[in-house]
Write a protein that holds these residues in place. Structure first.
Motif, short mmCIF file in Angstrom:
data_model
loop_
_atom_site.label_atom_id
_atom_site.label_comp_id
_atom_site.label_asym_id
_atom_site.label_seq_id
_atom_site.Cartn_x
_atom_site.Cartn_y
_atom_site.Cartn_z
N THR A 162 0.84 -1.20 0.00
CA THR A 162 0.00 0.00 0.00
C THR A 162 0.87 1.25 0.00
O THR A 162 1.89 1.30 0.72
N PRO A 163 0.47 2.24 -0.78
CA PRO A 163 1.08 3.56 -0.58
C PRO A 163 0.57 4.12 0.74
O PRO A 163 -0.51 3.74 1.20
N LEU A 164 1.35 4.97 1.36
CA LEU A 164 0.94 5.59 2.63
C LEU A 164 1.35 7.06 2.59
O LEU A 164 2.53 7.37 2.34
N GLY A 165 0.40 7.92 2.82
CA GLY A 165 0.71 9.35 2.81
C GLY A 165 -0.56 10.15 3.05
O GLY A 165 -1.63 9.59 3.30
N TYR A 166 -0.40 11.46 2.97
CA TYR A 166 -1.56 12.33 3.19
C TYR A 166 -2.37 12.41 1.89
O TYR A 166 -1.80 12.71 0.83
N PRO A 167 -3.67 12.14 1.97
CA PRO A 167 -4.48 12.13 0.74
C PRO A 167 -4.59 13.54 0.14
O PRO A 167 -4.75 14.51 0.87
N ALA A 168 -4.52 13.59 -1.19
CA ALA A 168 -4.73 14.86 -1.89
C ALA A 168 -6.18 14.99 -2.33
O ALA A 168 -6.60 16.04 -2.81
N VAL A 169 -6.92 13.92 -2.19
CA VAL A 169 -8.34 13.91 -2.58
C VAL A 169 -9.12 13.11 -1.54
O VAL A 169 -8.53 12.36 -0.77
N GLU A 170 -10.44 13.33 -1.55
CA GLU A 170 -11.30 12.49 -0.70
C GLU A 170 -12.20 11.71 -1.64
O GLU A 170 -13.23 12.23 -2.10
N PRO A 171 -11.81 10.49 -2.01
CA PRO A 171 -12.61 9.77 -3.02
C PRO A 171 -14.01 9.47 -2.50
O PRO A 171 -14.18 9.22 -1.30
#
Ligand SMILES: Cc1cc2nc3c(=O)[nH]c(=O)nc-3n(C[C@H](O)[C@H](O)[C@H](O)COP(=O)(O)O)c2cc1C
Length: 189
Positions: A162-171
């Protein structure tokens, strides 16, 4: 965040901000994984946290896998998907979950299920921390290459990444096929 809010809020995130996640936050998320149930209490999971050059190498593997995955898709769209895969959608971290490679199908199932439980804990904890993840099996179309990049021994099996980071979008949440729990859920006496 309240537990059921986390369960409902967790999404497969495919666009990330580049900011690095502080190490203590990553460790809390990994700790949640480490508290999963496991077959025979073997706790048969291992996690590799890849950043920097190693993450970049994993991205090259995912790009190759995406070339395969999106064969037949129109060329422009395929190119976008491949380039997104190359960057793991911009996430600064990739987490790789491993278990024991076991030739016995029953034991193998037990190991896979234990790590899946740990992986879901990780995804939910990440969400509770305001982080995004995306359970990804697709990169394993280039499993041999990933194994080479991470020096994974034959005794280990890769379960998921899994990638892990701060989301740039809220799907948006994909609708449930059975929101009323009447078709897929059965009570018997
Ligand atoms: C076993 C498994 C494999 C998956 N593999 C991929 C993948 O390779 N690439 C990807 O973008 N998403 C992958 N996903 C994420 C799903 O596409 C996603 O969970 C699904 O569309 C539902 O969206 P949600 O997670 O936001 O509810 C995978 C999920 C699971 C559970």
């Amino acid at each position: 965040m309240e537990f059921y809010d986390v369960v409902h809020k967790r999404r497969a995130v495919r666009q990330f901000k580049p900011e690095m996640v502080p190490r203590d936050v990553v460790m809390r998320v990994l700790d949640a994984a480490n508290w999963a149930p496991s077959g025979m209490n073997m706790q048969q999971w291992e996690f590799i946290v890849a950043t920097g050059g190693k993450k970049k190498q994993l991205g090259e593997c995912y790009a190759k896998a995406a070339e395969k995955m999106f064969q037949g898709v129109d060329e422009a769209r395929r190119k976008v998907m491949v380039e997104s895969a190359r960057e793991f959608n911009g996430a600064p971290i990739v987490v790789v979950a491993l278990t024991i490679a076991d030739p016995n199908p029953f034991q193998g199932k037990m190991h896979q299920q234990s790590v899946s439980a740990a992986f879901e804990n990780l995804l939910l904890a990440a969400c509770a921390e305001g982080l995004g993840t995306c359970w990804a099996l697709g990169p394993l179309l280039e499993e041999a290459e990933i194994r080479r990049v991470l020096n994974i021994l034959p005794e280990k099996e890769i379960v998921a990444l899994t990638p892990l980071g701060y989301p740039a979008v809220e799907p948006p949440a994909p609708p449930r096929e059975d929101p009323d729990l009447t078709k897929k859920f059965t009570w018997v006496e």
